[in-house]
Design a protein around this motif. Structure first.
Motif, PDB file in Angstrom:
ATOM      1  N   VAL A 143     -12.669   1.469 -17.615  1.00 32.38           N
ATOM      2  CA  VAL A 143     -12.950   0.134 -18.131  1.00 32.38           C
ATOM      3  C   VAL A 143     -12.745   0.040 -19.646  1.00 32.38           C
ATOM      4  N   GLY A 180     -14.922  -5.762 -15.440  1.00 32.46           N
ATOM      5  CA  GLY A 180     -15.552  -5.250 -16.659  1.00 32.46           C
ATOM      6  C   GLY A 180     -14.888  -5.786 -17.907  1.00 32.46           C
ATOM      7  N   LEU A 210     -16.013  -9.341 -18.224  1.00 28.76           N
ATOM      8  CA  LEU A 210     -17.415  -9.364 -18.644  1.00 28.76           C
ATOM      9  C   LEU A 210     -17.535  -9.056 -20.130  1.00 28.76           C
ATOM     10  N   GLY A 211     -16.750  -8.072 -20.593  1.00 30.68           N
ATOM     11  CA  GLY A 211     -16.782  -7.731 -22.017  1.00 30.68           C
ATOM     12  C   GLY A 211     -16.246  -8.843 -22.891  1.00 30.68           C
ATOM     13  N   TRP A 232     -18.853  -6.239 -25.016  1.00 27.78           N
ATOM     14  CA  TRP A 232     -18.547  -4.993 -24.313  1.00 27.78           C
ATOM     15  C   TRP A 232     -19.787  -4.256 -23.838  1.00 27.78           C
ATOM     16  N   THR A 284     -20.758  -4.846 -20.225  1.00 23.90           N
ATOM     17  CA  THR A 284     -19.988  -4.095 -19.238  1.00 23.90           C
ATOM     18  C   THR A 284     -20.679  -2.781 -18.901  1.00 23.90           C
TER      19      THR A 284
END
Length: 389
Positions: A21, A147, A150-151, A156, A159
């Motif tokens: 990720v 991820g 989401l970040g 970040w 994540t």
């Protein structure tokens, strides 16, 4: 397949998310922590070196423990490491947390590969190993793009909080589905384990793995900057493109397992050659968007088509009591390749011809793996001739 193999796949999924990720978060991490993109890329190398160190050390330390206990303990370490990543106040702390998380990686896959291969008939061992590694590919298909999104949306750190949650789930699944060691654990002397390192074919197999996957990570570590800077995609477009990469990983992983069950060495040569060709093509394809997307998918397929053949080659070369250590060392070799690849990509960007040449330079590494494989087969044939004489 036995249900225990799917439980191992669940653990592999969690580890795969945290390993991969970071590639989709390089720009966010570098901006937030005030470091360059190559410095942020070293978080890939730091994780890989953690695997390289942790795999042999933890495998030897836990060699006489029940395998189920070992697998669960490793996932607990993984979960705590991701919590530390989410809470890291600066770059140094994040690097240390990544290394801590990585310590569990190599031994989990090393022990898991032996368990998976032992649960099925000999002619299905590569497929069982490939199914376990499907956890990594699904992580890339679903976990990494999610991820990265989401970040981008929540920072970040969010994540890594999510990945820690995956770790808790994986611990529960392993506890419920992996059977106990019904026959107990036979004590293994350290000398028996280390004897595997005196086998030339094992060492050559490990070198193939380092070179083969080093090329993959020279490219993949910088996939976000390549897609944004050269191909001209927006940062928001990277996550959907990584889905294409993940689809390639799943297909390549399963095909590689089937090919290795059929004929191991031809499968190894074919997958490594495909990797070289696709990397060379990508050097030109990244300048055109549709071609760039196609190459991302093909790179994923070729990369993970090599995994089962490389892992099975080392297992077969090791044999006997040294299989668990050899298996873990090969996972360490994958990640040493990852570290070297990420470092090589950074050198090409900072001191070489630049970001656009990363794929061409990276192709030299799997080409080297093919040369090592040829040398391995030559030695094997010479040994067979000498044995008949």
């Amino acid at each position: 397949m036995p249900i225990a193999v799917y439980a191992l796949t669940a653990g592999a999924f969690g580890i795969g998310v945290t390993e991969f990720v970071i590639m989709g978060l390089l720009l966010q991490v570098s901006a937030d922590l005030g470091v360059s993109i190559p410095a942020a890329g070293l978080l890939v190398s730091g994780y890989a070196l953690g695997v390289f160190i942790g795999a042999p050390v933890l495998t030897i330390a836990t060699r006489n423990l029940p395998r189920k206990t070992v697998l669960i303990a490793l996932m607990v370490i993984f979960t705590l490491g991701n919590l530390a990543c989410a809470l890291a106040p600066n770059y140094a702390a994040l690097m240390a947390a990544r290394v801590l998380t990585a310590l569990a990686h190599g031994t989990f896959f090393g022990v898991g590969s032996v368990v998976a291969a032992g649960l099925v008939a000999p002619e299905r061992r590569a497929s069982a190993i490939a199914l376990m590694f499907t956890g990594l590919t699904v992580a890339t298909l679903l976990g990494v793009p999610f991820g990265a999104w989401l970040g981008l949306e929540y920072g970040w750190r969010a994540t890594f909080w999510a990945v820690a949650g995956i770790g808790v789930f994986a611990v529960a699944v392993l506890a419920l589905l992996v059977p106990r060691d019904t026959a107990g654990v036979e004590p293994v002397h350290l000398a028996e384990e280390l004897a595997v390192l005196r086998r030339p074919q094992v060492l050559l197999g490990l070198l193939m793995t380092v070179l083969g996957f080093g090329g993959v990570f020279a490219v993949f570590s910088y996939i976000q900057p390549i897609l944004v800077t050269i191909a001209g995609f927006s940062e928001e477009a990277v996550s959907p493109i990584l889905l294409i990469f993940g689809v390639g990983l799943i297909l390549g992983n399963l095909v590689g397992g089937r090919l290795a069950d059929w004929r191991l060495m031809p499968a190894l040569f074919a997958t490594l050659a495909a990797l070289v060709v696709i990397m060379l093509l990508a050097t030109f394809a990244v300048h055109e968007r549709i071609a760039a997307i196609a190459c991302v998918g093909l790179l994923g397929a070729a990369a993970f088509a090599t995994v089962a053949p490389l892992q099975l080659r080392v297992l077969e070369a090791a044999g006997g009591a040294g299989q668990t250590l050899a298996s873990s060392l090969n996972i360490a070799a994958f990640n040493l390749g990852n570290a070297l690849g990420a470092w090589l990509g950074g050198v090409v960007i900072d001191h070489g011809p630049g970001l656009g040449a990363v794929t061409a330079v990276a192709a030299l590494m799997p080409a080297g793996a093919i040369a090592v494989a040829l040398w391995s087969v030559t030695l094997e044939r010479r040994g067979a001739v000498a044995a008949r004489a």
